[in-house]
Write an enzyme that holds these catalytic residues in place. Structure first.
Site, PDB file in Angstrom:
ATOM      1  N   LYS A 165     -12.515  18.576  11.822  1.00 51.62           N
ATOM      2  CA  LYS A 165     -13.174  18.552  13.050  1.00 51.62           C
ATOM      3  C   LYS A 165     -13.699  20.222  13.335  1.00 51.62           C
ATOM      4  CE  LYS A 165     -10.694  14.817  14.101  1.00 51.62           C
ATOM      5  NZ  LYS A 165      -9.648  14.656  13.211  1.00 51.62           N
TER       6      LYS A 165
ATOM      7  N   GLU B 133      -5.726  -3.687   1.179  1.00 51.04           N
ATOM      8  CA  GLU B 133      -5.698  -4.770   2.378  1.00 51.04           C
ATOM      9  C   GLU B 133      -7.020  -5.531   2.304  1.00 51.04           C
ATOM     10  OE1 GLU B 133      -5.035  -1.619   2.516  1.00 51.04           O
ATOM     11  OE2 GLU B 133      -3.954  -1.043   4.220  1.00 51.04           O
TER      12      GLU B 133
ATOM     13  N   TRP C 112     -18.315  17.172  12.787  1.00 54.81           N
ATOM     14  CA  TRP C 112     -17.226  16.724  11.657  1.00 54.81           C
ATOM     15  C   TRP C 112     -17.924  17.143  10.402  1.00 54.81           C
ATOM     16  CZ3 TRP C 112     -15.182  11.206  12.493  1.00 54.81           C
ATOM     17  CH2 TRP C 112     -14.604  11.066  13.603  1.00 54.81           C
TER      18      TRP C 112
ATOM     19  N   THR D 197       0.857  -1.131   0.007  1.00 56.18           N
ATOM     20  CA  THR D 197       0.125   0.035  -0.028  1.00 56.18           C
ATOM     21  C   THR D 197       0.800   1.143   0.056  1.00 56.18           C
ATOM     22  OG1 THR D 197      -0.201   0.260   2.493  1.00 56.18           O
ATOM     23  CG2 THR D 197      -1.760  -1.168   1.331  1.00 56.18           C
TER      24      THR D 197
HETATM   25  P1  AMP Z   1      -6.122   1.438  -2.144  1.00 56.01           P
HETATM   26  O1  AMP Z   1      -5.484   0.623  -1.130  1.00 56.01           O
HETATM   27  O2  AMP Z   1      -4.819   2.452  -2.882  1.00 56.01           O
HETATM   28  O3  AMP Z   1      -6.855   0.782  -3.224  1.00 56.01           O
HETATM   29  O4  AMP Z   1      -6.700   2.781  -1.147  1.00 56.01           O
HETATM   30  C1  AMP Z   1      -7.719   2.387  -0.472  1.00 56.01           C
HETATM   31  C2  AMP Z   1      -8.253   3.532   0.001  1.00 56.01           C
HETATM   32  O5  AMP Z   1      -9.083   4.368  -1.047  1.00 56.01           O
HETATM   33  C3  AMP Z   1      -9.787   3.251   0.873  1.00 56.01           C
HETATM   34  O6  AMP Z   1      -9.420   3.012   2.216  1.00 56.01           O
HETATM   35  C4  AMP Z   1     -10.605   4.516   0.680  1.00 56.01           C
HETATM   36  O7  AMP Z   1     -10.032   5.540   1.585  1.00 56.01           O
HETATM   37  C5  AMP Z   1     -10.373   4.954  -0.821  1.00 56.01           C
HETATM   38  N1  AMP Z   1     -11.265   4.601  -1.702  1.00 56.01           N
HETATM   39  C6  AMP Z   1     -11.519   3.309  -2.234  1.00 56.01           C
HETATM   40  N2  AMP Z   1     -12.608   3.330  -3.015  1.00 56.01           N
HETATM   41  C7  AMP Z   1     -13.307   4.264  -2.598  1.00 56.01           C
HETATM   42  C8  AMP Z   1     -14.624   4.864  -2.982  1.00 56.01           C
HETATM   43  N3  AMP Z   1     -15.381   4.338  -3.840  1.00 56.01           N
HETATM   44  N4  AMP Z   1     -14.880   6.179  -2.267  1.00 56.01           N
HETATM   45  C9  AMP Z   1     -14.150   6.903  -1.439  1.00 56.01           C
HETATM   46  N5  AMP Z   1     -12.946   6.224  -1.252  1.00 56.01           N
HETATM   47  C10 AMP Z   1     -12.578   5.359  -1.750  1.00 56.01           C
END
Ligand code: AMP
Length: 545
Positions: A438, A330, A443, A185
């Site tokens: 905040k 994850e 929020w 990640t």
């Molecule tokens: P990644 O591991 O790079 O795919 O990032 C995961 C993160 O992307 C998640 O924890 C969210 O914060 C964000 N994320 C993924 N899909 C969405 C979505 N449809 N809307 C908002 N945030 C998203």
């Protein structure tokens, strides 16, 4: 009492073996790094993946060794996914958009034995090679006469290696909980963290992706996975397409609006998946060129929140149904998907849109809850928001080589997202927990405010960060990129527009116009960089403009 059913291991090699047997003539089409069109069958892909497995074996790669790829979505990368994991080694997909220090960190942390690379990344590897301690050689994915003149230690030619092998190979059978692949990640702070998937977790995840309640794949469809194979496993499509026998189109390196538009039309794509940034480029291109994508039926958008304006453009202007999905590296990565319930398509469009901006219902296999500061579960009323927790057989238990688990004692993984869940089961992300604003004990959702801002016709992209306020703690600063920067822009008109979209106390205290908003390696708005850029404001240097 144990049951009387057969108990074979779930292995990813079975997916391609199945596709080659059951859909032998189904096609995999690629745009290569050189820009040419390449087409072959699942049967040929299977054969070449076995040749790759044999070649790696001859190079001394053994079960449990890590072999990395640095590559675009093409047929050769597809072969690596199956060849490496199929032989029992671990496929490590590297995101080339990471910084150089992060790249050398993850290669050393993963202990990559070989790196298989596209020609594009050879110069990058040349610069990095002296720091890569465990790499025994570099395999360049090209033909012998295309080999670069670069000086990578032990540089080998992919096609020469494959040509030396018969492909007469039986995939080994082993324990399904064995490691299959590894993806890091790309957090904006600290070192990237690795997620080590198993064969079992990957196959179970593929069932969820294929299911009608997931992405709903079948062999009648042509699928274009734009989301890179190096980012969150191309959302599971490399495995799921083989499971369902879909015709696959792999886009290669060119992901701009014009390239994607012609690929969709030339190959008659039915279904595709990518992050909002890619779709912004496609929609802007279609807007300016008058081109359309009439063959496309549906599109998955995820990775960042999807603005209502984007959903509306796809659905109302181009007749393409949008399914928003949420997930994380994850989680292999699929967690939830927003598919309409019975009767939803008959609602007035504004009401449908209010549902479609949510991140959707959990797929079977992912359990979800939201919790407050005391870790107690919050109600599913669409109003209460808290930390989003998940668990299930394709959710990480421990980061790669970490000593501590990544979950609490009941197996729940804290996603770092803040969300609501409504009475119909739809989850909606309001923020990353560290990005939420905040203000006066309440929020403000930076995502909601950003989505509202991009609904204004002058705004191409928007980001909201919290800035210090002596009375309210934090207040929102809205940073925007204009659609037409040369046109005069009136901040007051944006402020007035926002007043019709969000509560008054949510309105930004200041609006900044910039030419570009920084993004992370996975295409998300880089709020850490924005906070640095606007450090004076964030710390309370100057409040109002
Ligand atoms: P990644 O591991 O790079 O795919 O990032 C995961 C993160 O992307 C998640 O924890 C969210 O914060 C964000 N994320 C993924 N899909 C969405 C979505 N449809 N809307 C908002 N945030 C998203």
């Amino acid at each position: 009492m144990l049951a009387d059913m057969q108990n074979g291991p779930l292995l990813v090699s079975h997916l391609l073996e199945h596709a080659a047997r059951v859909y032998p003539q189904q096609r995999i089409i690629s745009r290569t790094v050189q820009g040419e069109r390449h087409e072959y069958t699942y049967q040929q892909a299977h054969q070449r993946s076995k040749q790759l497995a044999m070649a790696l074996q001859d190079l001394g790669v053994r079960r449990g060794d890590v072999v990395a790829t640095l590559a675009w979505n093409t047929y050769r990368h597809f072969e690596c996914w199956y060849g490496i994991s199929g032989m029992g080694a671990i496929l490590h997909t590297i995101n080339p958009r990471l910084f150089a220090e992060q790249l050398s960190y993850i290669v050393n942390h993963a202990a990559d034995s070989y790196i298989i690379t596209d020609l594009t990344f050879v110069p990058l590897l040349e610069a990095l090679a002296p720091q890569l301690k465990t790499v025994k050689g570099y395999i360049v994915m090209c033909a012998a006469d295309e080999m670069p003149g670069a000086k990578l230690p032990n540089m080998l030619c992919y096609e020469t290696l494959l040509a030396a092998q018969s492909g007469d190979y039986n995939w080994p059978e082993f324990e399904e909980n064995s490691a299959c692949s590894l993806c890091y990640t790309s957090g904006t702070t600290g070192n990237p963290k690795g997620v080590l998937y198993s064969h079992r977790s990957s196959v179970l995840h593929s069932f969820a992706v294929c299911a009608r309640s997931g992405m709903g794949l079948d062999a009648s469809e042509t699928v274009l996975p734009i989301v890179p194979m190096f980012h969150a496993n191309a959302w599971g499509l490399v495995y799921a397409c083989a499971m369902a026998g879909c015709r696959i189109v792999l886009p290669g390196p060119h992901l701009d609006g014009a390239s994607i538009c012609s690929l969709i039309n030339d190959e008659q794509v039915d279904f595709t998946a990518a992050v909002p940034t890619v779709w912004s480029m496609l929609l802007a291109y279609m807007e300016s060129s008058g081109k359309r994508i009439d063959c496309l039926q549906s599109v998955i958008i995820g990775g960042s929140a999807v603005p209502a304006a984007m959903i509306e453009s796809f659905e109302q202007k181009y007749g393409v149904e949008v399914w928003q999905a949420w997930g994380m590296t994850e989680l292999s990565p699929l967690g939830s998907i927003n598919k309409p319930l019975r009767g939803q398509r008959d609602l007035p469009y504004a009401e449908q849109l209010a549902i479609k901006v949510k991140q959707g219902r959990a797929v079977f296999g992912v359990e979800m809850k939201i919790v407050g500061p005391d870790n107690r579960a919050l109600p599913h009323d669409g109003k209460a928001f808290g930390r989003l927790m998940v668990r299930g057989p394709w959710v990480v238990e421990r980061y790669f080589r970490a000593t501590e688990p990544a979950t609490d004692c009941d197996g729940w993984f804290d996603t770092g997202d803040v969300a609501t869940i409504d009475a119909l089961g739809n989850m909606q992300i309001t923020d990353r927990s560290k990005d939420v604003i905040k203000s006066g004990g309440e929020w403000i959702s930076s995502i909601d405010l950003e989505n509202a801002a991009v609904g204004h016709t002058d705004i191409r992209e928007a980001a909201v960060i919290g800035m210090y306020h002596p009375k309210w703690d934090e207040r929102p600063l809205l940073i925007v990129v204009l659609r037409e920067p040369q046109k005069p822009f009136n901040k007051a008109s944006l402020q007035a527009y926002l007043e019709t979209k969000v509560a008054k106390w949510w309105l930004p205290d200041a609006i900044e116009v910039v030419t570009e908003i920084p993004h992370t390696a996975t295409g998300k708005i880089n709020k850490v960089a924005l906070r640095e850029q606007f450090a004076e404001r964030v710390k309370g240097g100057q409040l109002i403009t």
